[in-house]
Each structure stands twice: as structure tokens, then as C-alpha cells.
Design a protein around this motif. Structure first.
Motif: not given
Length: 369
Positions: A136-139, A96-97, A182-185
Motif C-alpha cells: 500500500y501507498q501510505v496516504l 524511502f527518501v 510531501s506526498s511521500n509518507q
């Protein structure tokens, strides 16, 4: 607020034929955009788009058809933003941008909305009646399945039978993304059997961006506050606001000038229609198509009756003016003494749907102040 009402009235009329009419209108539209907290009007969507039903239902819960708030306090903050998945992957990996979220906006709550599909008839019998769904948050998107490539945000047991929306709170992850874009993957959704492995046959299934109806697409919903607040007058919604007050001409009124009639009429509320289509905003505003801002007009003659809702200060000012006890003291003015908020549902520059509440946009009643 009176100045804002007069601005809206000017915009609802055709532009002046005077040489500076176009520039004045442009300046007025710019100021109106500032009232709505928007720098430039968003371009209408390139294709006909339907807003998410969740956002439409939320608007209808909060506001009347004309946008006036009917249930104050329902929204957390004053802005709700919805985002659709940008990846459309067959895997349960969603992105999601959030570039349209201003740095000044405070993230209050973030929710991942996933539509749960009915199990396929071909899935056959299962050993367990529940399965575990994890968000999960993608790292590191190159290692989605590895423990170091993701961070657990939420987990839940779901019965295998059923259909409908499931909502997961992921507030902290979204706050991280807004601080460091930039951490939003993205997000990863995992479904496992109670034994720890993938269900066999498949268990709970969620609609993805592919091959599913627009109304079932994964959605991120943010509740935020942009810090904008109205004046000190009370805001909210009260029964009958959108219907307006009955308007009657004063007794004995004839073919006189409007200015003379205004001096004779007591202070009261008058309609002031704001039509977004006339202003040129109908392409990006979903709801409402317009609203009645109302404005206050009329005289505040001595003695001020209770029907004119005077403040104590206005009463004293009226007495001083009538008795000529001090030079340069005018009679009290007819102004809004109660203001209501309105709500807009619209497409932003990235074609995300936004619900925003604006304080002090409708004159609820008028009084002599």
C-alpha cells in the motif's frame, strides 16, 4: 570526445608546478564532474558501507571489471538508484527518501525489493498453504490500517514455505512522490490469510530494517533516464575492448623527439589510463577503480589505406591536400571512429548506491577523418 580524452590525460598527471597549476586542475576537475553529470563530488560514507548485493550483481551483469559496457541494452534508461528504508520500524511501514533524484530524471520503473524469511519452526501447522501479500501507498500515516489512510499498489499470493527476494512494481507511486515530495509518507506491507484476516500462526515474513543483516534490508530500486546522450558515433561494447590493441614501435624508430615519431606513426589507438584514486574520487566510487579511455594519435598520410579506416570525405580531403588543389586544406585528423560506454557504481550525497552508464567514454578504434 578527443578534448575529453586530453582532459582525462591531464588529470591522470600530477598538478603543474606553475602558479596557475592548482586553479587549472580545479577547473579541469570541475569539467570532469560535468562529464559525469555531478555538480560536486559526494563525500565518502562516514562509515565503511557495503553496497547492496543486487547493485553489485547488476554492475557485473552490465559491465566488465573496468566498467566498460559488455551487455548494452540490459539497463532500462541509463541510471539505477537504490534506497534503503529510513524508518527501521518493527511494523512493515517503510519510508524511502528520494531527495537525490533530480526533477529532470524520468522515472521508468520503480521496484520494492523485500527479502522473504524462512518461516519459524515454532509457527506450527497452518490451515492454508498460501497467504496474500499487499503493498500500500501510505496516504495518512496516522491511520495506517484505515482504508482511507492507504492506497493499494500491488498484491500477490505467496506460498508459506520459501525464502528469497520478492519484487513488487510500484512505479506510479514513486512518480507521484517525485512530483510532490510531501506526498511521500511511505509504503505499508500487509500479510493476510486466504480467509481475509491476519495469518494465525504468522505466515510469510519479510526482513525489516531491525535485527536483520544489511544484505536483507528492504530496498527501493529506481530505473531512470537523465536525458544525457553521447555523440552520434556508435556506442556499446565489443569483444576485446578492455584488452586494448597491441602497440608496436614503427620500424627504424630511434632516439628522436616524440613529435617526430608521432608524424611517422600511422593513426592508431594508444592507452590512456584514468585512475580515480589519483583524481581523488576513490572514496565514493565503488567500481571500477579506473579505466582505459584510450586516445588516438598518429599521421594520416596520402594515400590513405583501408587500415586507417578513412571516411570518403577524409579520402577526398587527403587527395586535395596532397595535390595542393586548394589553399588552407590540411590533411585528415586521427580521431576516434568508434566509442564505447562505461558504467560507474558509486555512493551519492545521501549514501545511496547508484549505477550510471555514460556514453562515449572509451575510444574503441581510430580512423582518419
Amino acid at each position: 570526445m578527443l578534448a575529453t580524452a586530453l582532459l582525462l590525460l591531464a588529470l591522470a598527471r600530477p598538478a603543474s608546478a606553475a602558479p596557475d597549476g592548482a586553479s587549472r586542475r580545479a577547473e579541469a576537475l570541475k569539467r570532469l564532474l560535468e562529464v559525469f553529470g555531478i555538480e560536486d563530488p559526494p563525500a565518502p560514507p562516514a562509515h565503511v558501507k557495503q553496497p547492496p548485493q543486487y547493485m553489485v550483481d547488476l554492475f557485473n551483469t552490465v559491465a566488465n571489471a573496468d566498467g566498460v559496457t559488455k551487455n548494452p541494452g540490459v539497463l532500462e534508461g541509463n541510471t539505477v538508484r537504490s534506497f534503503l528504508d529510513k524508518i527501521h520500524s518493527e511494523k512493515m511501514h517503510f519510508l524511502f527518501v528520494l531527495s537525490s533524484v533530480a526533477k529532470s530524471e524520468k522515472i521508468l520503473t520503480a521496484e520494492l525489493h523485500l527479502f522473504r524469511l524462512w518461516p519459524r519452526a515454532s509457527d506450527g501447522p497452518k490451515r492454508h498453504h498460501f497467504c496474500q501479500v499487499s503493498i500500500y501507498q501510505v496516504l495518512d500515516k496516522t491511520r495506517l490500517e484505515a482504508p482511507e489512510g492507504r492506497k493499494l499498489l500491488a498484491t500477490r499470493l505467496l506460498a508459506l514455505q520459501g525464502s528469497g527476494w520478492e519484487v513488487f512494481a510500484i512505479t506510479q507511486a514513486v512518480r507521484d512522490w517525485t512530483e510532490d515530495e510531501s506526498s511521500n509518507q511511505g509504503l505499508l506491507v500487509s500479510v493476510q490469510s486466504l480467509g481475509g484476516g491476519p495469518p494465525d500462526p504468522p505466515g510469510v515474513r519479510f526482513a525489516s530494517g531491525r535485527d536483520h543483516h544489511e544484505s536483507k534490508k528492504p530496498m527501493l530500486v529506481l530505473f531512470t533516464d537523465d536525458g544525457r546522450r553521447g555523440a552520434s558515433l556508435p556506442t556499446g561494447a565489443f569483444p576485446g575492448v578492455s584488452q586494448g590493441l597491441p602497440m608496436t614501435a614503427p620500424k627504424g624508430s630511434g632516439p628522436r623527439s616524440t613529435r617526430s615519431l608521432d608524424r611517422l606513426q600511422p593513426c592508431q589507438r594508444h592507452p590512456l589510463s584514468v585512475d580515480f584514486e589519483e583524481i581523488g574520487w576513490s572514496g565514493w566510487i565503488i567500481s571500477p577503480r579506473g579505466y582505459n579511455a584510450y586516445h588516438c594519435k598518429g599521421a594520416c598520410p596520402f594515400p590513405l589505406g583501408e587500415n586507417m579506416r578513412p571516411t570518403n570525405h577524409a579520402t577526398v580531403q587527403s587527395i586535395i591536400n596532397a595535390l595542393k588543389l586548394s589553399e588552407g586544406v590540411s590533411s585528415p585528423c586521427c580521431v576516434p571512429d568508434k566509442l564505447y560506454s562505461i558504467n560507474l557504481l558509486y555512493f551519492d550525497d545521501d549514501e545511496n548506491v547508484v549505477l550510471k552508464q555514460y556514453d562515449d567514454m572509451v575510444a574503441g578504434s581510430c580512423g582518419c577523418h
